[in-house]
Enzyme design. Structure first.
Site: not given
Length: 278
Positions: A77, A166, A168
Site C-alpha cells: 500500500d 482506513d 485508525e
C-alpha cells in the site's frame, strides 16, 4: 522510509516514533532533487497521514510474518509519502496487488494518485484505493462521497478491489477523534452505507485490534459484510476485532525493501481476483 534490521529495534513512544520518522524522512529527502523528493511524512499535518501511521507505536515493530498455514499473496500500500513508485520492481519481487491512498477527510487528494493507481494496473497488479478517515471533521457520508468522487470508485473488471476505509489511531490529536464508542460506530456505519450505495460494494475496513477495541468498544456488527484488513507488525496477525474469524488482508510491516508497507492477502491470487469481482 525505515529499512529492515537484523536485530530487534528499540521500542519508542508514539511521540518518539513520529520524531524519529520525521528525521529519517527529512534526511532521505535532502539527498534527492527537489522534483523527486516525496511528501515530507510523517508529521501531524492534515492530509499528510498514511496507512498505518499509528501501528508502529501501538501494534508491533515491523517484523516479518511467520510461517503461513495457508497460501498468501503479497501486496503493498502506498501514499504520497512514496512519490513515484517503481511498480515493475515490485512486480518482479512477487507483489501482485496494491492499494493507493486517494483521499483524506473532505480536504485532501493524493498528488501521486494517478502514477500509483494506474502504474500498479499497468504492470498487471490488481489494485484499489483507500480513504484515510478523519471522523472529527465531516460526516461518514460526506467522506464516502468525497472518496468515490476522487478515485475511490469500483468497477467489475477483475482488476479493481473495493475501496478501503482506513480508520485508525489519530495522528492529529485524540486517539478516538473525540468520539464515544457509539458515535464512532455510527460514523463508520454511515461511511460504509454511503460507499455501498454509491458503488454496490461494502468497503474493506483497515484497522488495528487495539484501536478498534479502544474506539468502537470492540463492535462486532460490521464483520458480516465488510472485509477486514488488519494492521499488526508482528510474526502473526494476532487477535482480531470482534465478529471476525479471519482477516482478508494483513499489513505486517512498514519496512519493505522497495516501499515500506507490505501486506499479505489471506489466499492465493484467484481469491484476490474474487474479491475484486465481488
Amino acid at each position: 522510509m525505515p529499512v529492515r534490521r537484523s536485530r530487534r529495534p528499540r521500542r519508542l513512544s508514539p511521540a518518539g516514533v513520529l520524531l524519529a520518522a520525521l528525521g529519517l524522512a527529512l534526511s532521505s529527502a535532502s539527498a534527492l532533487p527537489a522534483s523527486a523528493a516525496p511528501e515530507p511524512l510523517p508529521v501531524p499535518v492534515r492530509g499528510s497521514a498514511y496507512l498505518g501511521i499509528g501501528v508502529l507505536a501501538h501494534d508491533g515493530e515491523s517484523r516479518s510474518p511467520g510461517a503461513a498455514a495457508a497460501t498468501r499473496t503479497e501486496g503493498v500500500d502506498v501514499s504520497a509519502y512514496q512519490g513515484n513508485v517503481a511498480w515493475s520492481t515490485l512486480w518482479s519481487s512477487g507483489v501482485r496487488w496494491a492499494y493507493t491512498k486517494a483521499t483524506e477527510g473532505t480536504y485532501y487528494t493524493n498528488p501521486y494518485f494517478t502514477q500509483q493507481y494506474d502504474g500498479a494496473y499497468g504492470v498487471g497488479m490488481i489494485r484499489g484505493s483507500y480513504h484515510f478517515a478523519t471522523p472529527d471533521t465531516t460526516s461518514g457520508t460526506a467522506q464516502a462521497n468525497y472518496f468515490v468522487d476522487h478515485g475511490g470508485g469500483w468497477s467489475k473488471d477483475g482488476r479493481t478491489l473495493p475501496g478501503v476505509l482506513d480508520i485508525e489511531w489519530n495522528p492529529y490529536g485524540a486517539s478516538c477523534y473525540g468520539k464515544s464508542a457509539s458515535a464512532m460506530v455510527a460514523w463508520i456505519s454511515d461511511f460504509v452505507a454511503a460507499y455501498h450505495s454509491r458503488t454496490g460494494r461494502y468497503a474493506v475496513i483497515y484497522t488495528s485490534t487495539s484501536w478498534w477495541s479502544s474506539c468502537t468498544g470492540n463492535h462486532a456488527g460490521l464483520a458480516a459484510a465488510d472485509p477486514l484488513w488488519i494492521a499488526r507488525y508482528a510474526s502473526d496477525a494476532g487477535t482480531l476485532p470482534a465478529g471476525y474469524t479471519f482477516y482478508t488482508m494483513w499489513q505486517y510491516t512498514s519496512s519493505g525493501p522497495t516501499v515500506g508497507d507490505h501486506d499479505a492477502f489471506n489466499g492465493a491470487l484467484d481469491r484476490v481476483t474474487a474479491l475484486a469481482n465481488g
